[in-house]
Motif scaffolding. Structure first.
Motif, PDB file in Angstrom:
ATOM      1  N   PHE A 135       9.451   6.832  -9.267  1.00 48.12           N
ATOM      2  CA  PHE A 135       9.111   7.045  -8.032  1.00 48.12           C
ATOM      3  C   PHE A 135      10.344   6.707  -7.066  1.00 48.12           C
ATOM      4  O   PHE A 135       9.991   6.491  -5.918  1.00 48.12           O
ATOM      5  N   PHE A 136      11.476   6.799  -7.514  1.00 50.90           N
ATOM      6  CA  PHE A 136      12.642   6.543  -6.689  1.00 50.90           C
ATOM      7  C   PHE A 136      13.605   7.681  -6.863  1.00 50.90           C
ATOM      8  O   PHE A 136      13.764   8.333  -7.863  1.00 50.90           O
ATOM      9  N   GLU A 162       0.921  -1.301   0.118  1.00 47.98           N
ATOM     10  CA  GLU A 162       0.086  -0.038  -0.036  1.00 47.98           C
ATOM     11  C   GLU A 162       0.752   1.489  -0.086  1.00 47.98           C
ATOM     12  O   GLU A 162       0.636   2.193  -0.740  1.00 47.98           O
ATOM     13  N   SER A 163       1.827   1.189   0.610  1.00 46.15           N
ATOM     14  CA  SER A 163       2.619   2.511   0.896  1.00 46.15           C
ATOM     15  C   SER A 163       3.383   2.826  -0.525  1.00 46.15           C
ATOM     16  O   SER A 163       3.391   4.139  -0.967  1.00 46.15           O
ATOM     17  N   LEU A 164       3.786   1.844  -1.301  1.00 48.98           N
ATOM     18  CA  LEU A 164       4.279   2.075  -2.598  1.00 48.98           C
ATOM     19  C   LEU A 164       3.204   2.561  -3.756  1.00 48.98           C
ATOM     20  O   LEU A 164       3.257   3.452  -4.247  1.00 48.98           O
ATOM     21  N   ARG A 165       1.909   1.894  -3.482  1.00 48.35           N
ATOM     22  CA  ARG A 165       0.765   2.494  -4.327  1.00 48.35           C
ATOM     23  C   ARG A 165       0.509   3.880  -4.187  1.00 48.35           C
ATOM     24  O   ARG A 165       0.296   4.610  -5.102  1.00 48.35           O
ATOM     25  N   LEU A 166       0.499   4.363  -2.764  1.00 52.23           N
ATOM     26  CA  LEU A 166       0.128   5.451  -2.487  1.00 52.23           C
ATOM     27  C   LEU A 166       1.364   6.668  -2.946  1.00 52.23           C
ATOM     28  O   LEU A 166       0.903   7.574  -3.449  1.00 52.23           O
ATOM     29  N   PRO A 201      16.441  -1.496  -3.064  1.00 51.81           N
ATOM     30  CA  PRO A 201      16.466  -2.393  -4.096  1.00 51.81           C
ATOM     31  C   PRO A 201      15.211  -3.459  -4.066  1.00 51.81           C
ATOM     32  O   PRO A 201      14.702  -3.437  -4.963  1.00 51.81           O
ATOM     33  N   VAL A 202      14.599  -3.551  -2.955  1.00 53.63           N
ATOM     34  CA  VAL A 202      13.702  -4.369  -2.843  1.00 53.63           C
ATOM     35  C   VAL A 202      12.269  -3.932  -3.186  1.00 53.63           C
ATOM     36  O   VAL A 202      11.484  -4.310  -4.103  1.00 53.63           O
ATOM     37  N   LEU A 203      12.117  -2.660  -2.928  1.00 52.34           N
ATOM     38  CA  LEU A 203      10.860  -1.812  -3.273  1.00 52.34           C
ATOM     39  C   LEU A 203      10.877  -1.430  -5.062  1.00 52.34           C
ATOM     40  O   LEU A 203       9.982  -1.457  -5.612  1.00 52.34           O
ATOM     41  N   LEU A 204      12.322  -1.091  -5.521  1.00 53.02           N
ATOM     42  CA  LEU A 204      12.302  -0.908  -6.825  1.00 53.02           C
ATOM     43  C   LEU A 204      12.031  -2.095  -7.464  1.00 53.02           C
ATOM     44  O   LEU A 204      11.494  -1.984  -8.417  1.00 53.02           O
ATOM     45  N   MET A 205      12.508  -3.403  -7.036  1.00 53.91           N
ATOM     46  CA  MET A 205      12.140  -4.504  -8.050  1.00 53.91           C
ATOM     47  C   MET A 205      10.607  -4.827  -7.820  1.00 53.91           C
ATOM     48  O   MET A 205      10.166  -5.480  -8.836  1.00 53.91           O
ATOM     49  N   GLU A 206      10.228  -4.394  -6.749  1.00 48.79           N
ATOM     50  CA  GLU A 206       8.375  -4.597  -6.613  1.00 48.79           C
ATOM     51  C   GLU A 206       7.718  -3.806  -7.812  1.00 48.79           C
ATOM     52  O   GLU A 206       6.996  -4.419  -8.318  1.00 48.79           O
ATOM     53  N   ALA A 207       8.187  -2.581  -7.699  1.00 45.16           N
ATOM     54  CA  ALA A 207       7.542  -1.479  -8.670  1.00 45.16           C
ATOM     55  C   ALA A 207       7.992  -1.960 -10.147  1.00 45.16           C
ATOM     56  O   ALA A 207       7.028  -1.949 -10.703  1.00 45.16           O
ATOM     57  N   ALA A 208       8.882  -2.654 -10.413  1.00 43.35           N
ATOM     58  CA  ALA A 208       9.447  -3.153 -11.725  1.00 43.35           C
ATOM     59  C   ALA A 208       8.549  -4.386 -12.259  1.00 43.35           C
ATOM     60  O   ALA A 208       8.079  -4.357 -13.219  1.00 43.35           O
ATOM     61  N   GLU A 209       8.514  -5.114 -11.071  1.00 40.95           N
ATOM     62  CA  GLU A 209       7.773  -6.209 -11.342  1.00 40.95           C
ATOM     63  C   GLU A 209       6.368  -5.988 -11.827  1.00 40.95           C
ATOM     64  O   GLU A 209       5.786  -6.688 -12.809  1.00 40.95           O
ATOM     65  N   TRP A 210       5.751  -5.139 -10.822  1.00 40.78           N
ATOM     66  CA  TRP A 210       4.293  -4.782 -10.954  1.00 40.78           C
ATOM     67  C   TRP A 210       4.217  -4.187 -12.462  1.00 40.78           C
ATOM     68  O   TRP A 210       3.423  -4.469 -13.352  1.00 40.78           O
ATOM     69  N   TRP A 211       5.056  -3.118 -12.971  1.00 42.47           N
ATOM     70  CA  TRP A 211       5.039  -2.475 -14.240  1.00 42.47           C
ATOM     71  C   TRP A 211       5.583  -3.519 -15.445  1.00 42.47           C
ATOM     72  O   TRP A 211       4.634  -3.526 -16.335  1.00 42.47           O
TER      73      TRP A 211
END
Length: 75
Positions: free
Chosen positions: A31-32, A3-7, A39-49
């Motif tokens: 977003f970064f 949720e924090s990344l989505r927001l 890097p974990v959050l970056l990869m989470e965004a990359a995977e979603w995208w």
């Protein structure tokens, strides 16, 4: 997606749209910070995208915002 990344992504989309209009494009890197401090959050965004939605490198901020707002409706 957490949720924090989505927001955060919605907030960045809003800021870009406000500054440059509804036709502005962006990539998930927008977003970064320029340094790779999460890097974990970056990869989470990359995977979603890339993997989940198969989006192009640059997409319209309005499209991304709409997609992420619809996630909230599904919960």
């Amino acid at each position: 997606m957490r949720e924090s990344l989505r927001l955060k992504i919605i907030q960045v989309c809003d800021e870009k749209i406000e500054k440059k209009g509804t036709n502005v494009g962006l990539s998930f890197y927008a977003f970064f910070a320029n340094k790779n401090d999460d890097p974990v959050l970056l990869m989470e965004a990359a995977e979603w995208w890339i993997m989940t939605h198969k989006l192009d490198h640059f997409e319209k901020a309005l499209k991304i915002k709409t997609m992420l707002e619809s996630i909230n409706l599904e919960i």
